[in-house]
Design a protein around this motif. Structure first.
Motif, PDB file in Angstrom:
ATOM      1  N   LEU A   1       0.821  -1.215   0.000  1.00 27.59           N
ATOM      2  CA  LEU A   1       0.000   0.000   0.000  1.00 27.59           C
ATOM      3  C   LEU A   1       0.853   1.262   0.000  1.00 27.59           C
ATOM      4  O   LEU A   1       0.371   2.340  -0.347  1.00 27.59           O
ATOM      5  N   HIS A   2       2.115   1.137   0.367  1.00 24.48           N
ATOM      6  CA  HIS A   2       3.006   2.297   0.413  1.00 24.48           C
ATOM      7  C   HIS A   2       3.877   2.398  -0.838  1.00 24.48           C
ATOM      8  O   HIS A   2       4.688   3.313  -0.939  1.00 24.48           O
ATOM      9  N   ALA A   3       3.697   1.469  -1.779  1.00 25.48           N
ATOM     10  CA  ALA A   3       4.494   1.474  -3.005  1.00 25.48           C
ATOM     11  C   ALA A   3       3.757   2.237  -4.104  1.00 25.48           C
ATOM     12  O   ALA A   3       2.544   2.099  -4.269  1.00 25.48           O
ATOM     13  N   GLU A   4       4.496   3.040  -4.852  1.00 22.23           N
ATOM     14  CA  GLU A   4       3.896   3.759  -5.984  1.00 22.23           C
ATOM     15  C   GLU A   4       3.466   2.791  -7.071  1.00 22.23           C
ATOM     16  O   GLU A   4       2.445   2.968  -7.721  1.00 22.23           O
ATOM     17  N   GLN A   5       4.272   1.742  -7.266  1.00 24.52           N
ATOM     18  CA  GLN A   5       3.971   0.730  -8.267  1.00 24.52           C
ATOM     19  C   GLN A   5       3.900  -0.638  -7.601  1.00 24.52           C
ATOM     20  O   GLN A   5       4.628  -0.907  -6.633  1.00 24.52           O
ATOM     21  N   VAL A   6       3.028  -1.486  -8.118  1.00 24.01           N
ATOM     22  CA  VAL A   6       2.833  -2.796  -7.508  1.00 24.01           C
ATOM     23  C   VAL A   6       2.548  -3.828  -8.590  1.00 24.01           C
ATOM     24  O   VAL A   6       1.811  -3.558  -9.546  1.00 24.01           O
ATOM     25  N   PHE A   7       3.175  -4.994  -8.453  1.00 23.28           N
ATOM     26  CA  PHE A   7       2.829  -6.140  -9.297  1.00 23.28           C
ATOM     27  C   PHE A   7       1.508  -6.718  -8.794  1.00 23.28           C
ATOM     28  O   PHE A   7       1.324  -6.900  -7.585  1.00 23.28           O
ATOM     29  N   ILE A   8       0.612  -7.045  -9.722  1.00 25.62           N
ATOM     30  CA  ILE A   8      -0.645  -7.719  -9.381  1.00 25.62           C
ATOM     31  C   ILE A   8      -0.714  -8.978 -10.244  1.00 25.62           C
ATOM     32  O   ILE A   8      -0.818  -8.892 -11.475  1.00 25.62           O
ATOM     33  N   VAL A   9      -0.668 -10.144  -9.603  1.00 28.66           N
ATOM     34  CA  VAL A   9      -0.383 -11.396 -10.302  1.00 28.66           C
ATOM     35  C   VAL A   9      -1.365 -12.492  -9.908  1.00 28.66           C
ATOM     36  O   VAL A   9      -1.666 -12.670  -8.726  1.00 28.66           O
TER      37      VAL A   9
ATOM     38  N   GLY B   1      -2.664   3.089  -8.557  1.00 29.01           N
ATOM     39  CA  GLY B   1      -4.017   2.576  -8.751  1.00 29.01           C
ATOM     40  C   GLY B   1      -4.417   2.300 -10.177  1.00 29.01           C
ATOM     41  O   GLY B   1      -5.480   1.734 -10.422  1.00 29.01           O
ATOM     42  N   ARG B   2      -3.582   2.681 -11.150  1.00 30.95           N
ATOM     43  CA  ARG B   2      -3.931   2.489 -12.557  1.00 30.95           C
ATOM     44  C   ARG B   2      -2.981   1.483 -13.189  1.00 30.95           C
ATOM     45  O   ARG B   2      -1.767   1.572 -13.011  1.00 30.95           O
ATOM     46  N   ILE B   3      -3.527   0.545 -13.974  1.00 29.89           N
ATOM     47  CA  ILE B   3      -2.693  -0.456 -14.625  1.00 29.89           C
ATOM     48  C   ILE B   3      -1.939   0.195 -15.785  1.00 29.89           C
ATOM     49  O   ILE B   3      -2.523   0.889 -16.612  1.00 29.89           O
ATOM     50  N   GLU B   4      -0.627  -0.063 -15.814  1.00 25.81           N
ATOM     51  CA  GLU B   4       0.221   0.524 -16.856  1.00 25.81           C
ATOM     52  C   GLU B   4       0.843  -0.511 -17.783  1.00 25.81           C
ATOM     53  O   GLU B   4       1.257  -0.174 -18.892  1.00 25.81           O
ATOM     54  N   ALA B   5       0.964  -1.747 -17.341  1.00 30.87           N
ATOM     55  CA  ALA B   5       1.521  -2.814 -18.178  1.00 30.87           C
ATOM     56  C   ALA B   5       0.815  -4.110 -17.817  1.00 30.87           C
ATOM     57  O   ALA B   5       0.502  -4.349 -16.640  1.00 30.87           O
ATOM     58  N   ALA B   6       0.568  -4.956 -18.812  1.00 33.08           N
ATOM     59  CA  ALA B   6      -0.218  -6.160 -18.561  1.00 33.08           C
ATOM     60  C   ALA B   6       0.110  -7.250 -19.570  1.00 33.08           C
ATOM     61  O   ALA B   6       0.322  -6.974 -20.762  1.00 33.08           O
ATOM     62  N   VAL B   7       0.127  -8.485 -19.081  1.00 31.64           N
ATOM     63  CA  VAL B   7       0.310  -9.665 -19.924  1.00 31.64           C
ATOM     64  C   VAL B   7      -0.649 -10.748 -19.449  1.00 31.64           C
ATOM     65  O   VAL B   7      -0.757 -10.997 -18.240  1.00 31.64           O
TER      66      VAL B   7
ATOM     67  N   ASP C   1      -7.540 -11.210 -10.684  1.00 29.32           N
ATOM     68  CA  ASP C   1      -8.283 -11.854 -11.772  1.00 29.32           C
ATOM     69  C   ASP C   1      -8.486 -10.930 -12.971  1.00 29.32           C
ATOM     70  O   ASP C   1      -8.643 -11.410 -14.095  1.00 29.32           O
ATOM     71  N   VAL C   2      -8.522  -9.634 -12.744  1.00 30.39           N
ATOM     72  CA  VAL C   2      -8.957  -8.709 -13.806  1.00 30.39           C
ATOM     73  C   VAL C   2      -7.980  -7.580 -14.095  1.00 30.39           C
ATOM     74  O   VAL C   2      -8.201  -6.801 -15.025  1.00 30.39           O
ATOM     75  N   ALA C   3      -6.908  -7.455 -13.319  1.00 38.21           N
ATOM     76  CA  ALA C   3      -6.005  -6.314 -13.498  1.00 38.21           C
ATOM     77  C   ALA C   3      -5.414  -6.291 -14.898  1.00 38.21           C
ATOM     78  O   ALA C   3      -5.493  -5.281 -15.617  1.00 38.21           O
ATOM     79  N   ALA C   4      -4.790  -7.384 -15.317  1.00 40.15           N
ATOM     80  CA  ALA C   4      -4.159  -7.410 -16.633  1.00 40.15           C
ATOM     81  C   ALA C   4      -5.191  -7.268 -17.751  1.00 40.15           C
ATOM     82  O   ALA C   4      -5.012  -6.491 -18.693  1.00 40.15           O
ATOM     83  N   GLY C   5      -6.285  -8.006 -17.649  1.00 44.22           N
ATOM     84  CA  GLY C   5      -7.303  -7.972 -18.693  1.00 44.22           C
ATOM     85  C   GLY C   5      -7.931  -6.607 -18.867  1.00 44.22           C
ATOM     86  O   GLY C   5      -8.317  -6.224 -19.985  1.00 44.22           O
ATOM     87  N   SER C   6      -8.035  -5.845 -17.782  1.00 43.32           N
ATOM     88  CA  SER C   6      -8.666  -4.525 -17.891  1.00 43.32           C
ATOM     89  C   SER C   6      -7.870  -3.610 -18.810  1.00 43.32           C
ATOM     90  O   SER C   6      -8.443  -2.881 -19.633  1.00 43.32           O
ATOM     91  N   LEU C   7      -6.541  -3.632 -18.705  1.00 40.48           N
ATOM     92  CA  LEU C   7      -5.733  -2.777 -19.583  1.00 40.48           C
ATOM     93  C   LEU C   7      -5.765  -3.285 -21.016  1.00 40.48           C
ATOM     94  O   LEU C   7      -5.800  -2.476 -21.964  1.00 40.48           O
ATOM     95  N   ILE C   8      -5.777  -4.589 -21.207  1.00 38.72           N
ATOM     96  CA  ILE C   8      -5.843  -5.138 -22.570  1.00 38.72           C
ATOM     97  C   ILE C   8      -7.101  -4.649 -23.270  1.00 38.72           C
ATOM     98  O   ILE C   8      -7.061  -4.228 -24.437  1.00 38.72           O
TER      99      ILE C   8
ATOM    100  N   ALA D   1     -12.206   1.244 -12.610  1.00 34.89           N
ATOM    101  CA  ALA D   1     -11.496   0.292 -11.754  1.00 34.89           C
ATOM    102  C   ALA D   1     -10.199   0.919 -11.246  1.00 34.89           C
ATOM    103  O   ALA D   1      -9.413   1.456 -12.020  1.00 34.89           O
ATOM    104  N   ARG D   2      -9.994   0.862  -9.937  1.00 37.27           N
ATOM    105  CA  ARG D   2      -8.741   1.294  -9.307  1.00 37.27           C
ATOM    106  C   ARG D   2      -8.162   0.115  -8.558  1.00 37.27           C
ATOM    107  O   ARG D   2      -8.894  -0.662  -7.918  1.00 37.27           O
ATOM    108  N   PHE D   3      -6.839  -0.012  -8.602  1.00 37.12           N
ATOM    109  CA  PHE D   3      -6.184  -1.206  -8.102  1.00 37.12           C
ATOM    110  C   PHE D   3      -5.233  -0.898  -6.950  1.00 37.12           C
ATOM    111  O   PHE D   3      -4.927   0.253  -6.669  1.00 37.12           O
ATOM    112  N   ASN D   4      -4.794  -1.967  -6.294  1.00 33.71           N
ATOM    113  CA  ASN D   4      -3.972  -1.902  -5.085  1.00 33.71           C
ATOM    114  C   ASN D   4      -4.752  -1.278  -3.932  1.00 33.71           C
ATOM    115  O   ASN D   4      -4.258  -0.411  -3.211  1.00 33.71           O
ATOM    116  N   ASN D   5      -5.962  -1.770  -3.743  1.00 32.54           N
ATOM    117  CA  ASN D   5      -6.801  -1.338  -2.634  1.00 32.54           C
ATOM    118  C   ASN D   5      -6.437  -2.116  -1.365  1.00 32.54           C
ATOM    119  O   ASN D   5      -5.921  -3.229  -1.443  1.00 32.54           O
TER     120      ASN D   5
END
Length: 259
Positions: free
Chosen positions: A77-85, A111-117, A208-215, A231-235
């Motif tokens: 929660l204190h990181a600017e960027q976070v992996f969501i896997v 909170g916003r997805i920037e890269a996704a696979v 479940d949806v982080a990567a797919g949302s950006l795609i 959608a906002r992430f890292n809640n």
């Protein structure tokens, strides 16, 4: 770190994850049920999680970590960027011998997805997206369906989503329902334009949806929770209030009819 550099990192990691998961395929992985009715998990899920956690966090030491198969904590929660896997999205399919499971990897910044696979190793399908750079399948550009009529639209969703109680005046829209067990794959198929939309109306784990949302977004589609909020992430509790996603017209038409 540029989103394209992060995307390259995720792509390489997903391919390595696919090699590990394939070793456990066809029933060779031990499995058990998680407590609290959270579904099954296998040796393969944990092996992939360990690989991804070690490789990704070593490459980006200041990024947080959120994964279905890692005990959660407050540090992310204190990181600017976070992996969501999600190491293996569609574990039940994996256990049953289906090839529709996927590795789902994303990076969120504030909170916003920037890269996704999203990678399906046994189908040789690698979906990828970087913010502002478009979405691809095996390197070819993607675009969502242009359909502008809800009647007959193909929507990927589980059957309970179409209970009349979920719709205004119990008026279930005249769509054609389809299903895939992996939420990440459902979203990728919508980004590919093979289906017009997807939705899940119950609380949904971020992984479940982080990567797919950006795609979907980078393929020109619209993504929101079931109340039409972005959608906002890292809640703190990594869940969203469902998800509705697809081409803009179909997305809006579905949202307008939800109770």
């Amino acid at each position: 770190m540029p989103a394209t550099d992060d995307l390259s990192l995720l792509t390489d990691a997903a391919i390595e994850a696919g090699k590990i998961a394939a070793r456990y395929f066809h029933g060779t992985a031990d499995r058990w049920d998680k407590p609290g009715g959270q579904g099954p998990v296998t040796e393969a899920d944990l092996a992939v999680d360990q690989l991804l956690r070690e490789e990704l966090t070593a490459a980006r030491k200041d990024y947080g970590w959120l994964s279905e198969e890692t005990d959660d904590g407050p540090d992310r929660l204190h990181a600017e960027q976070v992996f969501i896997v999600d190491p293996i999205d569609g574990t039940r399919s994996f256990i049953e011998g289906s090839t529709t499971w996927a590795h789902s990897l994303a990076i969120a910044r504030n909170g916003r997805i920037e890269a996704a696979v999203v990678y399906l190793p046994l189908r040789d399908k690698l979906y990828a997206a970087a913010l502002g750079e478009g979405a691809t399948l095996n390197g070819a550009p993607l675009a969502v369906s242009p359909k502008h009529d809800l009647t007959g639209a193909t929507v990927l969703a589980a059957k309970p989503n179409f209970d009349p109680s979920r719709w205004i005046n119990a008026d279930v829209p005249p769509i054609t329902r389809k299903f895939r067990s992996s939420l990440a794959y459902r979203m990728s198929l919508v980004g590919e334009g093979r289906f017009d939309a997807m939705m899940t109306l119950h609380p949904t784990w971020e992984w479940d949806v982080a990567a797919g949302s950006l795609i979907i977004e980078e393929a020109g589609g619209t993504v929101s929770d079931r109340s039409d909020k972005p959608a906002r992430f890292n809640n703190p509790t990594p869940k969203l209030a469902g998800m509705v996603a697809g081409g803009g017209f179909i997305h809006d038409a579905l949202i307008a009819r939800l109770a």
